[in-house]
Design a protein around this motif. Sequence first.
Motif, short mmCIF file in Angstrom:
data_model
loop_
_atom_site.label_atom_id
_atom_site.label_comp_id
_atom_site.label_asym_id
_atom_site.label_seq_id
_atom_site.Cartn_x
_atom_site.Cartn_y
_atom_site.Cartn_z
N UNK A 230 -10.13 -11.74 -8.15
CA UNK A 230 -9.41 -10.96 -6.73
C UNK A 230 -9.75 -11.71 -5.52
N UNK A 231 -10.88 -12.10 -5.26
CA UNK A 231 -11.06 -12.88 -4.06
C UNK A 231 -10.12 -13.96 -4.05
N UNK A 237 -2.91 -15.63 -1.42
CA UNK A 237 -1.81 -14.67 -1.00
C UNK A 237 -2.24 -13.63 -0.02
N UNK A 238 -3.21 -13.45 0.61
CA UNK A 238 -3.63 -12.45 1.49
C UNK A 238 -2.58 -12.02 2.41
N UNK A 243 -1.26 -4.32 -1.32
CA UNK A 243 -2.57 -3.33 -1.80
C UNK A 243 -2.90 -4.16 -3.09
N UNK A 244 -4.08 -3.51 -3.40
CA UNK A 244 -4.76 -3.78 -4.79
C UNK A 244 -4.83 -2.39 -5.31
N UNK A 273 -9.45 -8.76 3.77
CA UNK A 273 -8.26 -9.36 4.03
C UNK A 273 -7.02 -8.48 4.44
N UNK A 274 -7.29 -6.96 4.89
CA UNK A 274 -6.56 -6.15 5.52
C UNK A 274 -5.34 -5.83 4.40
#
Length: 496
Positions: A230-231, A237-238, A243-244, A273-274
């Motif tokens: 995920x990181x 693409x942050x 959303x995740x 990453x907001x």
Amino acid sequence: MAAWRASRAVQTDVIARLIRGSILQPCQKSSRVISTAISTEAISHEKSADGSHTSEELIQWEDTFSAHNYHPVPVVFSKAKDAEVWDPEGRKYLDFLAAYSAVNQGHGNQRIVDALVDQAQRITLSSRAFHNDKFPMFARLLTSTFGYDMMLPMNTGAEGVETALKLARKWGYEKKGIPKDQALIVSCCGCFHGRTMGAISMSCDNEATRGFGPAVGGHVKVDFGDADALAAVLEEHGEKVAAFLFEPIQGEAGVIVPPDGYLTAVRKLCTNHNVLMIADEIQTGIARTGRLLACDWEDIRPDVVILGKALGGGVLPVSAVLADKEIMLCIRPGEHGSTFGGNPLASAVAIAALEVVTEDKLSERAEKLGEQFRAQLQSVQKTYPDLVKEVRGRGLLNAVELFPSGLGNVSTYDVCLRLKERGILAKPTHDTIIRLSPPLTISQRQLEEAVKALNDVFEFDLPNMKHDTEGSTIRKTPQACDRCGRYKYKMPETDL
């Protein structure tokens, strides 16, 4: 005219015979022939307990007149109470699926049924074009119970997921400043969020996705439980990720519990990453895992929570999305809604469903009974180490995974059929996994009955089943995921 004016008694007899299948003829406007499918000769004459239609009749009619989008265990629910169900013939079973956790409070919970009946006699539907006197009470209770500013009501869990996806995109454009039509949603391999187009566009299940393309765009996948993956995605693409979306425990994938600390790491990554952290707690929420939310196991507060299933107490479909005002108010009048969402009948039922969970301390009950249940299942595993690969779960959301080599050519569906014969109703998932999630009102004695039944199937039934299937080739060949080409649900002990 005389024939046209046939007596009502004759007409009734004709209709009854038609329903029984005794005079149905092939449809002249279609190539489908349905007359023989429900002929009385093919139906068992075993009578139900009250003289009504038999299980075999009802199953045949469902097969004939209903789409084949499910493969149910052949048992008909006619009556139910708490963890027990009865078929039309009066046979009793223990329910170890609980309608995929929609019946956490037990079948026919009297307080929830009373709320339904009382409200149904007053008013059932207003639509959100007007106010009603129940929805505000539901909204207030739900938000205070889970600690969020606002909620958005819907009906089914899938609608809740669609709502969260739309809300995340709207927030991404308005608050985060993502360029128009470029918002991304990150989800997990092996996820299950429903079967709408938006949901299956995140799916890794070939059966759910094949033949329904093109998929909805804007989705990126990562492995569940892998915070490093995920990181990496957020680093790449942050700026465009809104959303995740994830399940705290993957249910349909086989009750996959993430490593300790995973949720904490996800919370930190999303904050840095907001990115909105959206927890799909449709199956894991409402006390199922031994906490009110599964995220509570790591004291994590997602930005958005999706609830459903047990929110309706097994009586009505009720779902909701929870978020704070900064997020929720991105959706304005006319931009999203539902005719039935927030209706007074569903609101009254949901209020009662939540009150039962808290007043009866179902979270604590699920945690205590779940620990005992897994310990008993692990004793079965020790007895059959070459058959039982793993026992896993939290609270009363549990699974038993089996070795293919131990099963031979016997399927887990066949194992569940033998469990049914011993009075236990469970359902397999992904070929080698049996999911066990009874109502939270189940007793310790009833859990012990299920463990004994499973042990007896392994001891007495499975050897004969394996012998009977020697030389057959019924076991499914693993298929690579259409999305990534990997064998997400690969068989243990294979080279895949």
